[in-house]
Design an enzyme around this catalytic site. Structure first.
Site, PDB file in Angstrom:
ATOM      1  N   ARG A  16      10.023   2.198   6.006  1.00  0.00           N
ATOM      2  CA  ARG A  16      10.390   2.739   7.319  1.00  0.00           C
ATOM      3  C   ARG A  16      11.823   3.281   7.354  1.00  0.00           C
ATOM      4  NH1 ARG A  16       8.131  -2.650  10.220  1.00  0.00           N
ATOM      5  NH2 ARG A  16       8.510  -3.425   8.110  1.00  0.00           N
ATOM      6  N   ASP A  36      16.637  -8.579   5.140  1.00  0.00           N
ATOM      7  CA  ASP A  36      16.947  -7.502   6.088  1.00  0.00           C
ATOM      8  C   ASP A  36      17.415  -8.050   7.437  1.00  0.00           C
ATOM      9  OD1 ASP A  36      14.538  -8.480   7.036  1.00  0.00           O
ATOM     10  OD2 ASP A  36      13.542  -6.529   7.177  1.00  0.00           O
ATOM     11  N   GLU A  86       1.249 -11.816  13.557  1.00  0.00           N
ATOM     12  CA  GLU A  86       1.975 -10.554  13.352  1.00  0.00           C
ATOM     13  C   GLU A  86       1.590  -9.541  14.426  1.00  0.00           C
ATOM     14  OE1 GLU A  86       4.429  -9.765  10.784  1.00  0.00           O
ATOM     15  OE2 GLU A  86       4.354 -11.917  11.117  1.00  0.00           O
TER      16      GLU A  86
HETATM   17  C1  UD1 Z   1       8.619 -10.240   8.915  1.00  0.00           C
HETATM   18  C2  UD1 Z   1       7.704 -11.346   9.411  1.00  0.00           C
HETATM   19  C3  UD1 Z   1       7.678 -11.314  10.935  1.00  0.00           C
HETATM   20  C4  UD1 Z   1       9.067 -11.488  11.478  1.00  0.00           C
HETATM   21  C5  UD1 Z   1      10.031 -10.445  10.866  1.00  0.00           C
HETATM   22  C6  UD1 Z   1      11.458 -10.794  11.223  1.00  0.00           C
HETATM   23  C7  UD1 Z   1       5.928 -11.627   7.764  1.00  0.00           C
HETATM   24  C8  UD1 Z   1       4.528 -11.352   7.409  1.00  0.00           C
HETATM   25  N1  UD1 Z   1       6.364 -11.130   8.906  1.00  0.00           N
HETATM   26  O1  UD1 Z   1       8.039  -9.004   9.317  1.00  0.00           O
HETATM   27  O2  UD1 Z   1       6.845 -12.367  11.411  1.00  0.00           O
HETATM   28  O3  UD1 Z   1       9.059 -11.367  12.881  1.00  0.00           O
HETATM   29  O4  UD1 Z   1       9.929 -10.437   9.428  1.00  0.00           O
HETATM   30  O5  UD1 Z   1      12.349  -9.806  10.834  1.00  0.00           O
HETATM   31  O6  UD1 Z   1       6.621 -12.301   7.014  1.00  0.00           O
HETATM   32  N2  UD1 Z   1       9.425  -8.651   1.209  1.00  0.00           N
HETATM   33  C9  UD1 Z   1       9.280  -8.999  -0.111  1.00  0.00           C
HETATM   34  N3  UD1 Z   1       8.066  -8.893  -0.698  1.00  0.00           N
HETATM   35  C10 UD1 Z   1       6.962  -8.483  -0.016  1.00  0.00           C
HETATM   36  C11 UD1 Z   1       7.109  -8.148   1.345  1.00  0.00           C
HETATM   37  C12 UD1 Z   1       8.357  -8.240   1.935  1.00  0.00           C
HETATM   38  O7  UD1 Z   1      10.248  -9.381  -0.769  1.00  0.00           O
HETATM   39  O8  UD1 Z   1       5.895  -8.436  -0.633  1.00  0.00           O
HETATM   40  C13 UD1 Z   1      10.772  -8.766   1.828  1.00  0.00           C
HETATM   41  C14 UD1 Z   1      11.306  -7.458   2.358  1.00  0.00           C
HETATM   42  O9  UD1 Z   1      12.132  -6.822   1.371  1.00  0.00           O
HETATM   43  C15 UD1 Z   1      12.123  -7.880   3.561  1.00  0.00           C
HETATM   44  C16 UD1 Z   1      11.482  -9.173   4.006  1.00  0.00           C
HETATM   45  O10 UD1 Z   1      10.664  -9.608   2.949  1.00  0.00           O
HETATM   46  O11 UD1 Z   1      13.473  -8.114   3.254  1.00  0.00           O
HETATM   47  C17 UD1 Z   1      10.636  -8.998   5.275  1.00  0.00           C
HETATM   48  O12 UD1 Z   1       9.652  -8.018   5.029  1.00  0.00           O
HETATM   49  P1  UD1 Z   1       9.309  -6.908   6.117  1.00  0.00           P
HETATM   50  O13 UD1 Z   1       8.278  -6.020   5.556  1.00  0.00           O
HETATM   51  O14 UD1 Z   1      10.550  -6.309   6.639  1.00  0.00           O
HETATM   52  O15 UD1 Z   1       8.630  -7.846   7.213  1.00  0.00           O
HETATM   53  P2  UD1 Z   1       8.493  -7.557   8.763  1.00  0.00           P
HETATM   54  O16 UD1 Z   1       7.349  -6.634   8.998  1.00  0.00           O
HETATM   55  O17 UD1 Z   1       9.799  -7.184   9.353  1.00  0.00           O
HETATM   56 CA    CA Z   2      11.789  -6.777   8.521  1.00  0.00          CA
END
Ligand code: UD1
Ligand code: CA
Length: 456
Positions: free
Chosen positions: A16, A103, A155
């Site tokens: 995004r 993040d 979610e």
């Molecule tokens: C996630 C949470 C959501 C929460 C939000 C808070 C989940 C499923 N959802 O959503 O409940 O409200 O954060 O900000 O956890 N990442 C990995 N490997 C992966 C996927 C993600 O390392 O396979 C890392 C990303 O780099 C990121 C973090 O995990 O830093 C969160 O992932 P992101 O995709 O931003 O999750 P959100 O949709 O924001």
């Molecule tokens: Ca996030």
């Protein structure tokens, strides 16, 4: 903190953001967001920090260096799958593990500490850090039972319209009993809208197994912002900017307008220094006491003494002494070292040069690759001719020398101690101590000649 570990999730691409730069490396107030997260965790004295890397793994590891251990997530199958990658490193330890998203750079050490304390005090197997959002769109929602107990997280994309109305959100930070975490991760399924293994599902699974799960609500939603796109990145920058400015103001720095003054997270600024509007203090900059910086100055990775002014000027990777005056409209380029009581005036460029105490370059000059002693006066329009098209050469001006206006000093060349260079000279040979060098065409006056030219 003994028996306490942290896992930072930083493997995602950050689609995004629409960027070639991996999301967690986007800077907030000059520092990559994941580094803020790591530094906040380090502030707690947690011994083992594991960062999960995937997209841009090498660059992330290079950025964070020794601050963390790393586990690679080859494929980004979701946040639960990401945490699983840390099992090899910490899976068989007793203790508490905090998981933080890479993040969410605004979550402060104090809040993490309060979460951990709450988790340990309740004896829960999992504690989720939550907040109330005016607009919860995009975040996971906390579903509570009749008695207010936490049941699970849902979610955004999987939530029913009713669930979407919930304003208590999952901040993406949690504490778990370490062994329980890795056991439960094995039970997480990916039968959801995104086909991902969700970390917050661990909470729901534990609850359904009658394990104690808890939530710790933080009062400040802005602290929990998750940066998924550049709109939120700018919001986070704003919150962080304000926070950094407040820290300095509480330490005795006057900031005329904190809204348009930009200070890096690393900068150190002394008491009674005034930052005028439009000023940017970047990188590892250290500024002393009673300085006036700005309006409109940019200072990057530099060290500045006390009672120095930098007015509408740029200072890059340089050292500047005390009671020195820079600007307006000066450009101090990298590797310059200006002593105390130096004056660099308007439209002066200094590059990789040293100026001793009390020396002055007041107007319209270029000083490059020069070693200038103390109490030297460099007149208006002086140029160190340092480049022959292939190599750079050194100009040396010894103490107490006086360089007349509009002089060229063709390097390599030395002007000796106390020597004078006459205005308009092009100096190609060294000038001995205490002498006067004149290197310009001698003036000739032809009397009455104007009448000859003036034919009518
Ligand atoms: C996630 C949470 C959501 C929460 C939000 C808070 C989940 C499923 N959802 O959503 O409940 O409200 O954060 O900000 O956890 N990442 C990995 N490997 C992966 C996927 C993600 O390392 O396979 C890392 C990303 O780099 C990121 C973090 O995990 O830093 C969160 O992932 P992101 O995709 O931003 O999750 P959100 O949709 O924001
Ligand atoms: Ca996030």
């Amino acid at each position: 903190m003994t028996n306490t570990y942290a896992v930072v999730l930083a493997a995602g691409q950050g689609t995004r953001m629409k960027s070639d730069l991996y999301k967690v490396l986007h800077p907030v107030c000059g520092k990559p967001m994941v580094e803020h997260v790591i530094d906040h965790i380090r502030g707690l004295g947690i011994s083992r920090i594991v960062t999960i890397v995937g997209h841009g793994a090498e660059t992330v590891e290079e950025t964070l260096g020794e601050k963390s251990e790393y586990a690679l997530q080859q494929e980004q199958l979701g946040t639960a799958h990401a945490v699983q990658q840390a099992e090899r490193l910490i899976g068989d330890l007793d203790g508490t593990t905090m998981v933080v998203c890479g993040d969410t750079p605004l979550i402060r050490s104090e809040t993490m500490e309060a979460l951990i304390a709450h988790h340990k005090a309740t004896g829960a197997k999992a504690t989720i850090l939550t907040a109330y959002a005016d607009d919860p769109t995009g975040y996971g929602r906390i579903i509570r039972g009749e008695n207010g107990q936490v049941l699970r997280n849902v979610e955004q994309k999987d939530a029913t319209p009713e669930e979407q109305k919930v304003t208590e959100i999952n901040t993406g930070t949690y504490c778990f009993d370490n062994r329980t975490l890795f056991e439960t991760l094995k039970k997480v399924k990916n039968n959801n809208m995104q086909g991902e293994y969700y970390l917050p599902d661990v909470v729901g699974i534990l609850q359904s197994e009658s394990a104690l799960v808890s939530a710790y609500v933080t009062g400040d939603f802005s602290e929990t912002l998750g940066i998924n796109d550049r709109v939120v990145l700018a919001e986070a920058e704003c919150v962080m900017r304000r926070r950094i400015a407040e820290k300095h103001m509480r330490n005795g720095v006057t900031i005329i307008n904190p809204e348009n003054t930009y200070i890096s997270a690393e900068a150190e600024i002394g008491r009674d220094t005034v930052l005028q509007p439009g000023t940017m203090i970047e990188g590892h900059t250290v500024i002393g006491n009673k300085c006036v910086i700005g309006p409109n100055s940019q200072i990057v990775n530099s060290v500045i003494g006390d009672r120095t002014t930098v007015h509408s000027s740029v200072v890059l990777s340089s050292r500047i002494g005390s009671v020195t005056a820079i600007g307006p409209f000066a450009h101090i380029r990298p590797d310059s070292n200006l002593g105390d009581s130096v004056k660099i005036g308007n439209f002066v460029e200094v590059k990789k040069s040293t100026l001793g105490e009390g020396s002055k370059v007041s107007h319209l000059s270029y000083i490059g690759d020069a070693k200038i002693g103390s109490h030297v006066n460099v007149g208006c329009g002086t140029i160190t001719v340092n480049y022959d098209g292939k190599n750079k050469h050194l100009t040396t001006i010894e103490d107490d020398a006086f360089i007349g206006c509009n002089s060229n000093l063709v390097a390599p060349v030395t002007v000796g101690k106390g020597a004078y260079v006459a205005a308009g000279s092009t100096i190609t040979k060294s000038v001995p101590e205490s002498s006067l060098a004149i290197a310009r065409a001698r003036q000739e006056n032809k009397e009455g000649y104007a009448n000859k030219l003036n034919l009518n």
